[in-house]
Write a protein that holds these residues in place. Structure first.
Motif, PDB file in Angstrom:
ATOM      1  N   THR A 180       0.816  -1.208   0.000  1.00 48.98           N
ATOM      2  CA  THR A 180       0.000   0.000   0.000  1.00 48.98           C
ATOM      3  C   THR A 180       0.853   1.262   0.000  1.00 48.98           C
ATOM      4  N   SER A 181       0.383   2.260  -0.686  1.00 47.30           N
ATOM      5  CA  SER A 181       1.040   3.567  -0.649  1.00 47.30           C
ATOM      6  C   SER A 181       0.174   4.567   0.095  1.00 47.30           C
ATOM      7  N   LEU A 182      -0.941   4.077   0.646  1.00 48.48           N
ATOM      8  CA  LEU A 182      -1.868   4.947   1.359  1.00 48.48           C
ATOM      9  C   LEU A 182      -1.339   5.269   2.745  1.00 48.48           C
ATOM     10  N   VAL A 183      -1.151   6.556   3.036  1.00 45.15           N
ATOM     11  CA  VAL A 183      -0.714   6.984   4.357  1.00 45.15           C
ATOM     12  C   VAL A 183      -1.932   7.069   5.260  1.00 45.15           C
ATOM     13  N   ALA A 184      -1.861   6.399   6.399  1.00 45.17           N
ATOM     14  CA  ALA A 184      -2.983   6.389   7.333  1.00 45.17           C
ATOM     15  C   ALA A 184      -2.442   6.576   8.738  1.00 45.17           C
ATOM     16  N   GLY A 185      -3.353   6.830   9.673  1.00 43.84           N
ATOM     17  CA  GLY A 185      -2.918   7.035  11.048  1.00 43.84           C
ATOM     18  C   GLY A 185      -3.127   8.471  11.469  1.00 43.84           C
ATOM     19  N   GLU A 193       8.140   6.028   9.045  1.00 43.45           N
ATOM     20  CA  GLU A 193       8.119   5.198   7.827  1.00 43.45           C
ATOM     21  C   GLU A 193       6.746   5.219   7.164  1.00 43.45           C
ATOM     22  N   GLU A 194       5.680   5.377   7.963  1.00 45.52           N
ATOM     23  CA  GLU A 194       4.329   5.484   7.400  1.00 45.52           C
ATOM     24  C   GLU A 194       4.194   6.801   6.636  1.00 45.52           C
TER      25      GLU A 194
END
Length: 334
Positions: A180-185, A193-194
């Motif tokens: 995944t290249s989706l940044v979440a959080g 790293e995310e």
């Protein structure tokens, strides 16, 4: 399962979803995330005669899109695989004209975001409790990374047992995380790293837990976490109280290392390192020196930091105790 509520006080019944046809009686609202169109309710299940939690993913929110459905679908799929006493169990799910709903086990516990007066030893106990949950998640055949550990997603009961909730952006490490290249959080709790789009590891949730513990130790709310981060993007450990044991401080520093390779490899290693450490108390000379050396990665004022810590620790008094330097070296090795 108590969460931060959007509106204080009782909410008229007309604002609650009508789940009676599905066998649930909504009691009141527990919490909400308006931006993502999610509201959590306390309800009663007449069949089991138990209180339950109903988590609504609403179509009515203008911010809710296909990603909202995917979060609902993902959380239901993951929770059905999990069996841990401190992860609320999946019970049911259903769809109406207004949204999707998850029915979860209810825990009589409050969100960490609702209380900010834990002492350091209590915070250590909470850390141990969450690490035990992470060990369970990470030692599965397909390890699970939560990806959104923060005070709002940790519940604590009166005995300081911690519960981990909201698996909406969790991923199975082997397949989805690496691709995944989706940044979440949540900013501030999200590991570097995310943010940079790199694959996550078992050390990624440790960063988020470390950030959560630092918020508790400094009595800061989640929304104010940026106040704890310096211009280099690292946590400012000088904001921790002087009563914090240097070994506990050093453990926290390793948890929130910007480079994942410098953190503990996994929750089991972090738990093993934490258990024998006291949250408060004095440290040995070698512990003072080692902590000062670790600070070097975060500040150019190593000499001043070490001198200041040595002064506080009372080196002269420590060295005069029975066993001298040899005993201090042995303690540091242990």
């Amino acid at each position: 399962m108590e969460l931060d509520v959007c509106n204080k006080g009782a909410i008229p019944l007309i604002h609650h979803p009508d789940c009676s046809a599905l066998g649930y009686q909504v009691i009141r609202e527990l919490g909400c995330n308006k931006e993502e169109g999610r509201i959590t309710y306390l309800a009663y299940d007449p069949k089991s005669k138990q209180q339950v939690v109903i988590k609504e993913f609403s179509f009515a929110s203008t911010c809710t899109d296909w990603s909202g459905f995917k979060a609902y679908e993902r959380e239901a799929e993951i929770l059905q695989k999990l069996k841990h006493p401190r992860i609320p169990r999946y019970l049911d799910s259903f769809e109406t004209q207004t949204g999707f709903y998850l029915v979860l086990e209810y825990k009589q516990a409050l969100s960490l975001s609702s209380k900010h007066s834990f002492n350091p030893e209590e915070i250590k106990q909470i850390a141990v409790s969450i690490l035990e949950i992470l060990v369970y998640l990470q030692q599965r055949i397909d390890p699970i990374i939560h990806r959104d550990i923060k005070p709002e997603n940790i519940l604590v009961d009166e005995e300081l047992n911690a519960y981990l909730v909201d698996f909406g952006i969790a991923r199975v490490q082997s397949a989805e995380i690496a691709l995944t290249s989706l940044v979440a959080g949540t900013p501030g709790f999200m590991p570097p790293e995310e943010q940079l789009g790199y694959p996550l590891s078992l050390a990624s949730d440790l960063y988020s837990l470390g950030a959560t513990l630092i918020c508790l130790l400094t009595n800061n709310r989640s929304v104010d976490i940026d106040k704890l981060i310096n211009s280099h993007g690292c946590f400012d450990f000088q904001k921790l109280g002087s009563q914090i044991n240097l070994r506990f401080r050093s453990w926290l520093m390793r948890m929130v290392e910007p480079k994942w390779q410098y953190r503990y490899a996994n929750a089991a290693d972090a738990l093993t390192a934490l258990e024998p450490i006291g949250a408060t108390g004095s440290a040995t000379v070698m512990e003072v020196l080692l902590t000062g050396m670790k600070l070097r990665r975060q500040t150019t004022f190593l000499g001043l930091a070490v001198i200041g810590m040595l002064t506080v620790a009372g080196v002269t008094l420590i060295l005069s105790e029975q066993g001298g330097v040899a005993q201090q070296l042995q303690e540091a090795r242990e």
